[in-house]
Design a protein around this motif. Structure first.
Motif, PDB file in Angstrom:
ATOM      1  N   CYS A  79       1.331   2.119   7.577  1.00 53.72           N
ATOM      2  CA  CYS A  79       0.743   2.831   6.452  1.00 53.72           C
ATOM      3  C   CYS A  79      -0.630   3.432   6.760  1.00 53.72           C
ATOM      4  N   GLN A 104       0.821  -1.211   0.000  1.00 57.45           N
ATOM      5  CA  GLN A 104       0.000   0.000   0.000  1.00 57.45           C
ATOM      6  C   GLN A 104       0.859   1.266   0.000  1.00 57.45           C
ATOM      7  N   TRP A 105       2.060   1.197   0.577  1.00 55.40           N
ATOM      8  CA  TRP A 105       2.943   2.368   0.589  1.00 55.40           C
ATOM      9  C   TRP A 105       3.216   2.862  -0.826  1.00 55.40           C
ATOM     10  N   MET A 153       8.551  -0.359   6.108  1.00 56.90           N
ATOM     11  CA  MET A 153       7.322   0.315   5.741  1.00 56.90           C
ATOM     12  C   MET A 153       6.213  -0.736   5.844  1.00 56.90           C
ATOM     13  N   ASP A 211       2.339  -2.101   8.013  1.00 65.39           N
ATOM     14  CA  ASP A 211       0.915  -1.791   8.066  1.00 65.39           C
ATOM     15  C   ASP A 211       0.431  -1.803   9.513  1.00 65.39           C
TER      16      ASP A 211
END
Length: 164
Positions: free
Chosen positions: A96, A15-16, A50, A52
């Motif tokens: 995120c 998602q990043w 990075m 979630d």
């Protein structure tokens, strides 16, 4: 003159890249500026994950006893991986969904908020904290300077997003 900072960046959540296509450049730049701002002569390395909300919630529960997601967690190490090698500062983990919600809530650009949290996490690895007013003022001062160097407004001022 600051030593060199090696950055190991891991994209745990896809998602990043969907939300912020240049996320790798943004976090690397923020980490490098934060590292340079403290002027440590030795070389260092940091792991930036990075992630979630689900993963950071689990880490927060396990390591801090808080069963909730948070925006950033820092796990300091401060040890060399190998003799004569760079100091492994530790790991910084960003969530995120929480970071996106906060940026929207505070009317900040996602780039500015990610840069701020990356710098914030790295400063924690370097021993900075915000447990009392003096510590918070010192840490925030460094963050404000780093973000200004990157072209972002002071994240602690109301209405700062309007300048972005």
């Amino acid at each position: 003159m600051a030593g060199k900072l090696e950055i190991e960046l891991t994209m745990v959540s896809p998602q990043w890249c969907e939300m912020l296509p240049n996320v790798e450049k943004i976090v690397r730049c923020a980490a490098e500026h934060a590292w340079a701002s403290v002027d440590i002569a030795t070389d260092g390395e940091v792991s930036l994950l990075m992630s979630d909300d689900a993963a950071i919630r689990s880490l927060n529960r396990e390591h801090r006893g808080k069963d909730q997601a948070t925006n950033v967690l820092a796990f300091p190490m401060g040890e060399p991986i190998s003799p004569g090698g760079p100091i492994h500062l530790g790991d910084v983990v960003l969530a995120c969904e929480t970071v996106i919600r906060e940026a929207e809530r505070d009317a900040k650009t996602l780039e500015a908020h990610v840069s701020h949290l990356t710098a914030h996490g790295l400063l924690h690895l370097l021993g900075h904290d915000h447990q009392d007013a003096d510590q918070a003022a010192a840490m925030e001062g460094i963050e404000i300077t780093v973000l200004a160097e990157l072209g972002y407004p002071n994240p602690y001022l109301e209405g700062a997003a309007a300048a972005e």
